[in-house]
Design an enzyme around this catalytic site. Structure first.
Site, PDB file in Angstrom:
ATOM      1  N   ASP A  19       0.831  -1.210   0.000  1.00 16.86           N
ATOM      2  CA  ASP A  19       0.000   0.000   0.000  1.00 16.86           C
ATOM      3  C   ASP A  19       0.865   1.259   0.000  1.00 16.86           C
ATOM      4  O   ASP A  19       0.383   2.336  -0.348  1.00 16.86           O
ATOM      5  CB  ASP A  19      -0.862   0.052   1.272  1.00 16.86           C
ATOM      6  CG  ASP A  19      -1.849  -1.086   1.326  1.00 16.86           C
ATOM      7  OD1 ASP A  19      -2.254  -1.585   0.249  1.00 16.86           O
ATOM      8  OD2 ASP A  19      -2.202  -1.489   2.451  1.00 16.86           O
ATOM      9  N   LYS A 214      17.315   6.733  10.358  1.00 17.79           N
ATOM     10  CA  LYS A 214      17.326   5.295  10.094  1.00 17.79           C
ATOM     11  C   LYS A 214      18.646   4.701  10.575  1.00 17.79           C
ATOM     12  O   LYS A 214      19.672   5.330  10.374  1.00 17.79           O
ATOM     13  CB  LYS A 214      17.181   5.051   8.579  1.00 17.79           C
ATOM     14  CG  LYS A 214      15.879   5.529   7.997  1.00 17.79           C
ATOM     15  CD  LYS A 214      15.889   5.491   6.476  1.00 17.79           C
ATOM     16  CE  LYS A 214      16.689   6.656   5.895  1.00 17.79           C
ATOM     17  NZ  LYS A 214      16.657   6.729   4.418  1.00 17.79           N
ATOM     18  N   ASP A 239      19.447   2.649  -0.539  1.00 19.50           N
ATOM     19  CA  ASP A 239      20.736   2.233  -1.109  1.00 19.50           C
ATOM     20  C   ASP A 239      21.727   1.777  -0.049  1.00 19.50           C
ATOM     21  O   ASP A 239      22.842   1.414  -0.390  1.00 19.50           O
ATOM     22  CB  ASP A 239      21.360   3.381  -1.911  1.00 19.50           C
ATOM     23  CG  ASP A 239      21.818   4.525  -1.015  1.00 19.50           C
ATOM     24  OD1 ASP A 239      21.134   4.807  -0.003  1.00 19.50           O
ATOM     25  OD2 ASP A 239      22.855   5.140  -1.314  1.00 19.50           O
TER      26      ASP A 239
END
Lengths: 296, 296
Positions: A19, A214, A239
């Site tokens: 989604d 992150k 990446d």
């Protein structure tokens, strides 16, 4: 556990299972100032298929407003609410922690902007100029926190000032915007925010209380709740194994690695951390456009 | 194993057991620009008793020639051959390793001077000025080594240039002058050479091949052979557990901690590393003068 190249067959299953798609930006949609071929079309494609697209970057040097400008200049319509930067996320963390008032910053204008927008009084932005005055003579004792990220106008003065705040002011917090040790820029690999964090960590003798970007799972929870996403139907596209892929894997997301940034294909067989193995990998986001035109 | 305060009784035994004394400088003989009371007299005393005095410092920012000037200005006669700095020791290491030619340097004039004296072609000294040009566009591919130490004129350009040399030039060496994470300066604790090493280590993904300064046992062997010293009759006097005391203990030297620098008395009961427990400690080198006048 190994990863595998996404194929036109696995592409359809992958797409149907989603989604929402979270995109890292640098190394995925662009490299430095250069757009990656097909990036605009890939975002368009996913949006046209009803997928929610969110941009999640560990870059702390650019405000969300400037990210909007950059995306729009590439032909990707975007608003600030589509974008999560580590600078913005740092401010959300600080608010949740009840931190208020003055903050010293090892960072650039994007971080300064987000801190001001969040009601803080940051200083340090122009302290890179104070090179000839390496020793902070009298730090501001009201400094509540030191926030450390990438700062390409760094000076010893700033590093020494940040160190003095954390070492000398009782209760002064030490917060890192992101752990990235390098980032790709115009063909070179240059030092990232994580290097500055390592510097200050060595100088104060302890790690930061939080590293916001992150792969922080606090950040993942903030993203999931802000955008009302189901982790089982969301894919992180990035990446970098140690930030993007680990971020997604730990949070139960699908993960897709692109080879257009910092990670090279020969590294994929040597991943030691199981949480850094992506479900699939592709050369670049442009591959998604090719697969979709094949199955149409 | 615990340490104990040197007393006038233990002083005599300590003194009789020694032919040589290695002095750390910053935090022992001076703090920043201020001489520590009694330092001149303590060196004079030991020399008058026939002890060989050598100055061994992890400071890489000042040449041996400038150390001579500083010692002489404090009333302590000295020549370059009495002094071991991490910059000088780095050059000795590089020569032994057969490294020749061009070197990129994160460091200050003292390191630049020693590298030139050693026949190298260092660059980087004035690159702190290139702040507005953060990305090294074309590094010198002949660079044989990157040497990293304290650099109070640091810029992102220098950090990125050093990173690029190590990452991109096959065989380019990465050498650290010293591991000190902080140093005391005019009442503050400021970032040391070890912080810069941590930064570059994060950016290149691996540690330096060698960290030259104390507690390196390679350095200790160089000192012992250069000055023809018997470790069992030599004492290291310093203010820092993780460099000075460990340096001496690992090499079988006597060790004496002074509390006039970075280490505070309350830390002595909490030392976790057995090799960092000094044999004895005193408030400052001036205590040696008092003990000697008592036993005369």
């Amino acid at each position: 556990m190994t990863t595998q190249r996404l194929t036109s067959e696995s592409f359809r299953t992958w797409l149907d299972g989603l989604d929402a798609v979270l995109f890292d930006c640098d190394g995925v949609l662009w490299r430095g100032k250069t757009a990656i071929s097909g990036a605009k079309e890939a975002v368009e494609l996913l949006r046209s298929l009803g997928k929610r697209v969110v941009f999640v970057t560990n870059n702390s040097t650019t405000s969300r407003a400037n990210y909007v400008k950059k995306l729009v200049s590439m032909g990707i319509p975007a608003v600030a609410e589509d974008i999560v930067t580590s600078a913005w996320a740092t401010v959300q963390y600080m608010k949740k922690q009840g931190i208020q008032g003055k903050v010293y910053m090892v960072g650039e204008t994007g971080l300064d902007d987000e801190l001001r927008d969040g009601g803080y009084e940051p200083s340090g932005l122009t302290d890179g100029d104070r090179r000839a005055n390496p020793i902070p003579s009298g730090i501001d004792q009201d400094t509540q926190a030191v926030v450390v990220g990438l700062d390409r106008d760094i000076s010893y003065y700033k590093l020494a000032y940040a160190t003095a705040c954390i070492r000398e002011i009782p209760g002064c917090r030490f917060i890192a915007t992101n752990p990235d040790q390098t980032y790709p820029l115009d063909g070179a690999i240059t030092p990232g925010g994580g290097c500055f964090v390592q510097f200050i960590e060595a100088a104060v003798g302890h790690p930061p209380e939080a590293v916001i970007g992150k792969p922080s799972q606090d950040l993942l929870q903030t993203v999931l709740s802000t955008f009302n996403l189901d982790p089982a139907r969301t894919c992180m596209v990035g990446d970098r194994l140690s930030t993007d892929i680990e971020f997604g894997r730990r949070g139960g997301l699908h993960t897709l690695l692109v080879l257009s940034g910092i990670t090279q294909e020969h590294e994929l067989s040597k991943i030691k951390e199981p949480m850094q193995v992506p479900d699939f990998y592709i050369d670049s986001v442009d591959v998604l456009n090719h697969f979709h035109s094949e199955i149409k």
